[in-house]
Design an enzyme around this catalytic site. Structure first.
Site, PDB file in Angstrom:
ATOM      1  N   TRP A 129       0.936  -1.129   0.017  1.00 54.80           N
ATOM      2  CA  TRP A 129      -0.112  -0.184  -0.174  1.00 54.80           C
ATOM      3  C   TRP A 129       0.886   1.370  -0.045  1.00 54.80           C
ATOM      4  O   TRP A 129       2.006   1.318   0.331  1.00 54.80           O
ATOM      5  CB  TRP A 129      -0.890   0.170   1.000  1.00 54.80           C
ATOM      6  CG  TRP A 129      -2.133   1.090   1.066  1.00 54.80           C
ATOM      7  CD1 TRP A 129      -2.424   2.086   1.599  1.00 54.80           C
ATOM      8  CD2 TRP A 129      -3.374   0.627   0.144  1.00 54.80           C
ATOM      9  NE1 TRP A 129      -3.612   2.390   1.196  1.00 54.80           N
ATOM     10  CE2 TRP A 129      -4.023   1.661   0.239  1.00 54.80           C
ATOM     11  CE3 TRP A 129      -3.656  -0.464  -0.588  1.00 54.80           C
ATOM     12  CZ2 TRP A 129      -5.428   1.923  -0.629  1.00 54.80           C
ATOM     13  CZ3 TRP A 129      -5.064  -0.275  -1.177  1.00 54.80           C
ATOM     14  CH2 TRP A 129      -5.519   0.687  -1.201  1.00 54.80           C
ATOM     15  N   ASP A 179      -0.282  11.747   0.081  1.00 50.94           N
ATOM     16  CA  ASP A 179      -1.266  12.692   0.862  1.00 50.94           C
ATOM     17  C   ASP A 179      -2.244  12.064   0.938  1.00 50.94           C
ATOM     18  O   ASP A 179      -2.693  10.818   1.081  1.00 50.94           O
ATOM     19  CB  ASP A 179      -1.556  13.669  -0.656  1.00 50.94           C
ATOM     20  CG  ASP A 179      -2.358  13.194  -1.769  1.00 50.94           C
ATOM     21  OD1 ASP A 179      -2.668  12.060  -1.907  1.00 50.94           O
ATOM     22  OD2 ASP A 179      -2.316  13.928  -2.897  1.00 50.94           O
ATOM     23  N   GLU A 182      -3.280   9.245  -1.212  1.00 52.89           N
ATOM     24  CA  GLU A 182      -2.438   8.288  -1.353  1.00 52.89           C
ATOM     25  C   GLU A 182      -1.469   8.306  -2.588  1.00 52.89           C
ATOM     26  O   GLU A 182      -1.228   7.345  -3.306  1.00 52.89           O
ATOM     27  CB  GLU A 182      -3.132   6.756  -1.120  1.00 52.89           C
ATOM     28  CG  GLU A 182      -4.152   6.882   0.151  1.00 52.89           C
ATOM     29  CD  GLU A 182      -4.482   5.746   0.549  1.00 52.89           C
ATOM     30  OE1 GLU A 182      -4.280   5.282   1.908  1.00 52.89           O
ATOM     31  OE2 GLU A 182      -5.331   5.132  -0.137  1.00 52.89           O
ATOM     32  N   GLU A 338     -18.254   6.082  -2.185  1.00 54.99           N
ATOM     33  CA  GLU A 338     -17.264   7.054  -2.023  1.00 54.99           C
ATOM     34  C   GLU A 338     -17.231   8.174  -3.214  1.00 54.99           C
ATOM     35  O   GLU A 338     -17.159   9.090  -2.751  1.00 54.99           O
ATOM     36  CB  GLU A 338     -15.917   6.079  -2.682  1.00 54.99           C
ATOM     37  CG  GLU A 338     -14.718   6.765  -2.237  1.00 54.99           C
ATOM     38  CD  GLU A 338     -13.607   5.925  -2.807  1.00 54.99           C
ATOM     39  OE1 GLU A 338     -13.407   5.349  -4.113  1.00 54.99           O
ATOM     40  OE2 GLU A 338     -12.686   5.542  -1.813  1.00 54.99           O
TER      41      GLU A 338
HETATM   42  C1  BGC Z   1      -8.624   7.191  -0.537  1.00 51.63           C
HETATM   43  C2  BGC Z   1      -8.138   7.656   0.873  1.00 51.63           C
HETATM   44  C3  BGC Z   1      -8.993   6.571   1.724  1.00 51.63           C
HETATM   45  C4  BGC Z   1      -8.936   5.208   1.368  1.00 51.63           C
HETATM   46  C5  BGC Z   1      -9.902   4.663   2.330  1.00 51.63           C
HETATM   47  C6  BGC Z   1      -8.532   5.726  -0.864  1.00 51.63           C
HETATM   48  O1  BGC Z   1      -8.940   5.507  -2.117  1.00 51.63           O
HETATM   49  O2  BGC Z   1      -7.794   8.069  -1.418  1.00 51.63           O
HETATM   50  O3  BGC Z   1      -8.322   8.791   1.036  1.00 51.63           O
HETATM   51  O4  BGC Z   1      -8.450   6.703   3.035  1.00 51.63           O
HETATM   52  O5  BGC Z   1      -9.205   5.035   0.094  1.00 51.63           O
HETATM   53  O6  BGC Z   1     -11.122   4.696   2.057  1.00 51.63           O
END
Ligand code: BGC
Length: 389
Positions: A129, A179, A182, A338
């Site tokens: 990750w 960030d 990620e 999301e």
């Molecule tokens: C996002 C992160 C988030 C993670 C888990 C990723 O796709 O970029 O901000 O913490 O998903 O939800």
């Protein structure tokens, strides 16, 4: 750190039915979050999404816990903070070793830093990750102290972990890291720095630190403020990372809740205006203009973050618009994704992600947590007489 507006805010065109649905979604959000909370207190990011299943993030969880704390489920938020505290205290020796090496000729490598996500039992995962991210530790400090203050929770049980997080952030706040999304390990991100400053400021203001630690925390906050003032602004607004002029949908957090810049300052106004101009399309907010993840859709949690800021700035009309946009994108069963594909920045990239990871993460607990926060800002969790149907 902000309070619900006292003036009547209910939009004139909001029907009683819609108001009832908005309220029902707060109850549903709480149920969705707590149904999957783990016995040890972790809030999974999304149990049904291949790439997130099995893991909990400090970032997602901190905002989710804030929503749950505002909803009034003290036990659930307590349990999450207990889980975070256990994650940190079980790594006390690791952090002590990282701190020893921080300013030596052998500084810790990226792979040696604390991860950004953990298994539900608090272990470090085995799946690769983009793990080195510091924002979550600042967010946790903010979330645990805000929760403790709101519900008069004694801090003792969380103090050892708070000390570890403070030490870690004071030593490593200025290192480039991935960030909130990620990405971009090579940069220093203003939203990351803001989360760290916000968390450290909360601890300093709450007063649980010894004088030496408090002094280091204050010094780190001062360092972050001056770095962002000199390199993290362009055209009067905050920027995605130091040295660019682009914005990011996470930047409003630097205003509310993290207070890196005062909510009534020109830079705050210019930042919200830039995010609205570049990233808000009809109430839904993109992460950033170059986002290709699932085609670059609009994120419910970012719509809530912008709405929360606008409410704090007194623009409740716009805040309601964001709340209603989010609610309109919950599924029939109340589950919130999301992101949604109504307006994609790069539609040609959507399918490759669907093939790699499956449909968009749903329900995403962070979306639900942010909905609870914005609903609270608009008085929906604690109804006032003028809002009653
Ligand atoms: C996002 C992160 C988030 C993670 C888990 C990723 O796709 O970029 O901000 O913490 O998903 O939800």
């Amino acid at each position: 750190m902000t309070s619900a507006p006292t003036a009547p805010t209910r939009p004139a065109d909001l029907t009683d039915d819609e108001l009832a649905r908005l309220r029902a979604l707060t109850v549903r959000s709480h149920a969705i979050i707590t149904a999957v909370q783990q016995p040890g207190g972790a809030y999974p990011a999304c149990t049904s999404f291949s790439a997130y299943a099995g893991y909990a993030w400090f970032r997602d969880g901190s905002f989710t816990a804030e929503g749950i704390s505002r909803f009034g489920d003290v036990a659930s938020a307590d349990a999450f903070h207990d889980w975070c505290a256990a994650v940190l205290t079980s790594r006390a020796d690791t952090v002590a070793d990282l701190l020893r090496r921080a300013d030596t000729h052998d500084p810790p490598t990226v792979a040696e830093m604390l991860p950004t996500r953990f298994t539900y039992t608090g272990d470090t995962g085995q799946d690769p990750w983009w793990d080195f991210q510091t924002d979550g530790y600042g967010m946790w400090l903010w979330a645990v102290l805000t929760h403790a203050d709101r519900h008069q929770r004694p801090l003792d049980r969380w103090l050892p972990a708070i000390g570890i997080a403070v030490d870690y952030l004071c030593a490593f706040w200025d290192r480039p890291c991935y960030d909130w999304w990620e990405e971009h390990l090579e940069h220093r991100h203003v939203s990351t720095l803001a989360a760290i400053a916000g968390g450290l400021s909360c601890v300093v203001d709450s007063g649980p630190l010894d004088e030496e630690r408090a002094a280091r925390a204050r010094q780190a906050v001062t360092g972050i403020r001056s770095l962002v003032a000199s390199q993290g602004t362009a055209d009067g607004h905050l920027t995605k990372w130091l040295g660019t002029d682009a914005v990011d949908g996470s930047l409003p957090a630097a205003i509310v809740p993290f207070g890196l810049v005062p909510h009534d300052s020109p830079v705050a106004g210019a930042t919200l205006a830039a995010v609205q101009r570049d990233l808000d399309v009809g109430g839904g907010v993109h992460r950033f203009r170059a986002d290709v993840f699932y085609g670059g859709g609009q994120w419910l949690l970012l719509s809530a973050l912008l709405g929360w800021n606008l409410a704090a700035a007194g623009d409740t009309t716009s805040a309601w618009r964001h709340l209603r946009w989010i609610a309109a994108h919950a599924g029939a069963d109340g589950q919130m994704p999301e992101q949604v594909p109504d307006h994609l920045l790069y539609p040609q990239h959507r399918q490759e992600w669907v093939e790699q990871w499956g449909p968009v993460a749903t329900p995403l607990l962070w979306s639900h947590g942010m909905y609870l926060i914005l609903a609270d800002e608009l008085g929906l969790l604690h109804p006032r007489p003028q809002d009653q149907p």
